[in-house]
Design a protein around this motif. Structure first.
Motif, PDB file in Angstrom:
ATOM      1  N   GLY A 201       0.803  -1.215   0.000  1.00 42.52           N
ATOM      2  CA  GLY A 201       0.000   0.000   0.000  1.00 42.52           C
ATOM      3  C   GLY A 201       0.835   1.264   0.000  1.00 42.52           C
ATOM      4  O   GLY A 201       2.020   1.262   0.321  1.00 42.52           O
ATOM      5  N   THR A 202       0.198   2.361  -0.347  1.00 37.47           N
ATOM      6  CA  THR A 202       0.839   3.666  -0.339  1.00 37.47           C
ATOM      7  C   THR A 202       0.786   4.264   1.070  1.00 37.47           C
ATOM      8  O   THR A 202       0.281   3.630   2.004  1.00 37.47           O
ATOM      9  CB  THR A 202       0.141   4.607  -1.330  1.00 37.47           C
ATOM     10  OG1 THR A 202      -1.205   4.819  -0.885  1.00 37.47           O
ATOM     11  CG2 THR A 202       0.134   4.041  -2.725  1.00 37.47           C
ATOM     12  N   GLY A 203       1.275   5.488   1.199  1.00 37.71           N
ATOM     13  CA  GLY A 203       1.249   6.163   2.493  1.00 37.71           C
ATOM     14  C   GLY A 203      -0.162   6.381   3.011  1.00 37.71           C
ATOM     15  O   GLY A 203      -0.424   6.249   4.203  1.00 37.71           O
ATOM     16  N   LEU A 204      -1.076   6.705   2.097  1.00 37.36           N
ATOM     17  CA  LEU A 204      -2.469   6.897   2.516  1.00 37.36           C
ATOM     18  C   LEU A 204      -3.113   5.580   2.945  1.00 37.36           C
ATOM     19  O   LEU A 204      -3.930   5.558   3.867  1.00 37.36           O
ATOM     20  CB  LEU A 204      -3.276   7.539   1.387  1.00 37.36           C
ATOM     21  CG  LEU A 204      -2.936   8.996   1.082  1.00 37.36           C
ATOM     22  CD1 LEU A 204      -3.726   9.471  -0.133  1.00 37.36           C
ATOM     23  CD2 LEU A 204      -3.208   9.871   2.277  1.00 37.36           C
ATOM     24  N   ASP A 205      -2.737   4.489   2.280  1.00 35.92           N
ATOM     25  CA  ASP A 205      -3.238   3.179   2.693  1.00 35.92           C
ATOM     26  C   ASP A 205      -2.755   2.837   4.094  1.00 35.92           C
ATOM     27  O   ASP A 205      -3.510   2.317   4.924  1.00 35.92           O
ATOM     28  CB  ASP A 205      -2.785   2.090   1.715  1.00 35.92           C
ATOM     29  CG  ASP A 205      -3.446   2.199   0.365  1.00 35.92           C
ATOM     30  OD1 ASP A 205      -4.604   2.647   0.302  1.00 35.92           O
ATOM     31  OD2 ASP A 205      -2.800   1.833  -0.631  1.00 35.92           O
ATOM     32  N   MET A 206      -1.482   3.137   4.367  1.00 35.69           N
ATOM     33  CA  MET A 206      -0.932   2.857   5.692  1.00 35.69           C
ATOM     34  C   MET A 206      -1.637   3.697   6.758  1.00 35.69           C
ATOM     35  O   MET A 206      -1.929   3.198   7.855  1.00 35.69           O
ATOM     36  CB  MET A 206       0.568   3.122   5.709  1.00 35.69           C
ATOM     37  CG  MET A 206       1.360   2.084   4.969  1.00 35.69           C
ATOM     38  SD  MET A 206       3.109   2.355   5.109  1.00 35.69           S
ATOM     39  CE  MET A 206       3.436   3.048   3.501  1.00 35.69           C
ATOM     40  N   ALA A 207      -1.950   4.947   6.430  1.00 37.78           N
ATOM     41  CA  ALA A 207      -2.655   5.805   7.377  1.00 37.78           C
ATOM     42  C   ALA A 207      -4.069   5.286   7.646  1.00 37.78           C
ATOM     43  O   ALA A 207      -4.523   5.257   8.793  1.00 37.78           O
ATOM     44  CB  ALA A 207      -2.715   7.232   6.847  1.00 37.78           C
ATOM     45  N   GLN A 208      -4.750   4.861   6.591  1.00 36.09           N
ATOM     46  CA  GLN A 208      -6.113   4.363   6.757  1.00 36.09           C
ATOM     47  C   GLN A 208      -6.133   3.062   7.542  1.00 36.09           C
ATOM     48  O   GLN A 208      -6.947   2.895   8.450  1.00 36.09           O
ATOM     49  CB  GLN A 208      -6.777   4.162   5.402  1.00 36.09           C
ATOM     50  CG  GLN A 208      -8.218   3.707   5.517  1.00 36.09           C
ATOM     51  CD  GLN A 208      -8.896   3.584   4.161  1.00 36.09           C
ATOM     52  OE1 GLN A 208      -8.282   3.759   3.126  1.00 36.09           O
ATOM     53  NE2 GLN A 208     -10.178   3.277   4.197  1.00 36.09           N
ATOM     54  N   HIS A 209      -5.244   2.135   7.192  1.00 36.38           N
ATOM     55  CA  HIS A 209      -5.192   0.877   7.923  1.00 36.38           C
ATOM     56  C   HIS A 209      -4.783   1.105   9.377  1.00 36.38           C
ATOM     57  O   HIS A 209      -5.332   0.475  10.292  1.00 36.38           O
ATOM     58  CB  HIS A 209      -4.210  -0.095   7.249  1.00 36.38           C
ATOM     59  CG  HIS A 209      -4.778  -0.813   6.079  1.00 36.38           C
ATOM     60  ND1 HIS A 209      -4.925  -0.221   4.856  1.00 36.38           N
ATOM     61  CD2 HIS A 209      -5.238  -2.083   5.940  1.00 36.38           C
ATOM     62  CE1 HIS A 209      -5.448  -1.094   4.017  1.00 36.38           C
ATOM     63  NE2 HIS A 209      -5.647  -2.230   4.653  1.00 36.38           N
ATOM     64  N   GLY A 210      -3.825   2.001   9.586  1.00 39.01           N
ATOM     65  CA  GLY A 210      -3.401   2.305  10.950  1.00 39.01           C
ATOM     66  C   GLY A 210      -4.536   2.874  11.781  1.00 39.01           C
ATOM     67  O   GLY A 210      -4.723   2.490  12.936  1.00 39.01           O
ATOM     68  N   ALA A 211      -5.310   3.775  11.201  1.00 42.59           N
ATOM     69  CA  ALA A 211      -6.435   4.360  11.926  1.00 42.59           C
ATOM     70  C   ALA A 211      -7.515   3.322  12.219  1.00 42.59           C
ATOM     71  O   ALA A 211      -8.032   3.246  13.338  1.00 42.59           O
ATOM     72  CB  ALA A 211      -7.023   5.510  11.122  1.00 42.59           C
ATOM     73  N   ALA A 212      -7.834   2.512  11.234  1.00 45.57           N
ATOM     74  CA  ALA A 212      -8.897   1.515  11.415  1.00 45.57           C
ATOM     75  C   ALA A 212      -8.505   0.473  12.462  1.00 45.57           C
ATOM     76  O   ALA A 212      -9.291   0.160  13.371  1.00 45.57           O
ATOM     77  CB  ALA A 212      -9.210   0.841  10.091  1.00 45.57           C
ATOM     78  N   TYR A 213      -7.297  -0.060  12.354  1.00 43.69           N
ATOM     79  CA  TYR A 213      -6.846  -1.057  13.326  1.00 43.69           C
ATOM     80  C   TYR A 213      -6.666  -0.422  14.698  1.00 43.69           C
ATOM     81  O   TYR A 213      -6.946  -1.060  15.720  1.00 43.69           O
ATOM     82  CB  TYR A 213      -5.547  -1.713  12.866  1.00 43.69           C
ATOM     83  CG  TYR A 213      -5.741  -2.849  11.888  1.00 43.69           C
ATOM     84  CD1 TYR A 213      -5.998  -4.139  12.331  1.00 43.69           C
ATOM     85  CD2 TYR A 213      -5.656  -2.631  10.521  1.00 43.69           C
ATOM     86  CE1 TYR A 213      -6.164  -5.182  11.444  1.00 43.69           C
ATOM     87  CE2 TYR A 213      -5.828  -3.669   9.617  1.00 43.69           C
ATOM     88  CZ  TYR A 213      -6.078  -4.943  10.087  1.00 43.69           C
ATOM     89  OH  TYR A 213      -6.251  -5.975   9.201  1.00 43.69           O
ATOM     90  N   GLY A 214      -6.197   0.828  14.742  1.00 49.58           N
ATOM     91  CA  GLY A 214      -6.040   1.510  16.022  1.00 49.58           C
ATOM     92  C   GLY A 214      -7.358   1.673  16.744  1.00 49.58           C
ATOM     93  O   GLY A 214      -7.455   1.431  17.948  1.00 49.58           O
ATOM     94  N   ILE A 215      -8.399   2.057  16.020  1.00 53.31           N
ATOM     95  CA  ILE A 215      -9.722   2.207  16.626  1.00 53.31           C
ATOM     96  C   ILE A 215     -10.262   0.858  17.090  1.00 53.31           C
ATOM     97  O   ILE A 215     -10.782   0.729  18.202  1.00 53.31           O
ATOM     98  CB  ILE A 215     -10.686   2.888  15.636  1.00 53.31           C
ATOM     99  CG1 ILE A 215     -10.277   4.342  15.417  1.00 53.31           C
ATOM    100  CG2 ILE A 215     -12.130   2.802  16.130  1.00 53.31           C
ATOM    101  CD1 ILE A 215     -10.980   5.020  14.259  1.00 53.31           C
ATOM    102  N   ALA A 216     -10.118  -0.160  16.251  1.00 52.20           N
ATOM    103  CA  ALA A 216     -10.633  -1.485  16.602  1.00 52.20           C
ATOM    104  C   ALA A 216      -9.915  -2.048  17.834  1.00 52.20           C
ATOM    105  O   ALA A 216     -10.562  -2.559  18.761  1.00 52.20           O
ATOM    106  CB  ALA A 216     -10.477  -2.432  15.417  1.00 52.20           C
ATOM    107  N   PHE A 217      -8.595  -1.948  17.870  1.00 51.07           N
ATOM    108  CA  PHE A 217      -7.841  -2.459  19.010  1.00 51.07           C
ATOM    109  C   PHE A 217      -8.155  -1.651  20.269  1.00 51.07           C
ATOM    110  O   PHE A 217      -8.205  -2.215  21.365  1.00 51.07           O
ATOM    111  CB  PHE A 217      -6.340  -2.434  18.723  1.00 51.07           C
ATOM    112  CG  PHE A 217      -5.834  -3.605  17.913  1.00 51.07           C
ATOM    113  CD1 PHE A 217      -6.546  -4.093  16.827  1.00 51.07           C
ATOM    114  CD2 PHE A 217      -4.635  -4.191  18.220  1.00 51.07           C
ATOM    115  CE1 PHE A 217      -6.085  -5.146  16.079  1.00 51.07           C
ATOM    116  CE2 PHE A 217      -4.150  -5.258  17.473  1.00 51.07           C
ATOM    117  CZ  PHE A 217      -4.871  -5.738  16.401  1.00 51.07           C
ATOM    118  N   ALA A 218      -8.371  -0.354  20.142  1.00 46.45           N
ATOM    119  CA  ALA A 218      -8.703   0.476  21.296  1.00 46.45           C
ATOM    120  C   ALA A 218     -10.058   0.081  21.877  1.00 46.45           C
ATOM    121  O   ALA A 218     -10.222   0.039  23.101  1.00 46.45           O
ATOM    122  CB  ALA A 218      -8.705   1.946  20.914  1.00 46.45           C
TER     123      ALA A 218
END
Length: 56
Positions: free
Chosen positions: A23-40
């Protein structure tokens, strides 16, 4: 504290997943945000269960 650790682990895992899939930088940001919210959210539920069992 548990929630912040869960969120940080989720962000790291999401970025890792996006990089692994090319993925690109935006993909990494989106995946990071989604997984961060789910794990939180999962960490918050675990935190609530721990507090409820300790207080009786």
């Amino acid at each position: 504290m548990i929630v912040l650790i869960g969120a940080a682990l989720g962000v790291a895992f999401g970025i890792y997943q996006a990089k692994r899939r090319g993925g690109t930088g935006l993909d990494m940001a989106q995946h990071g945000a989604a997984y961060g919210i789910a794990f939180a959210i999962v960490a918050l539920i675990i935190n609530i269960l721990i507090v409820r069992t300790m207080t009786g």
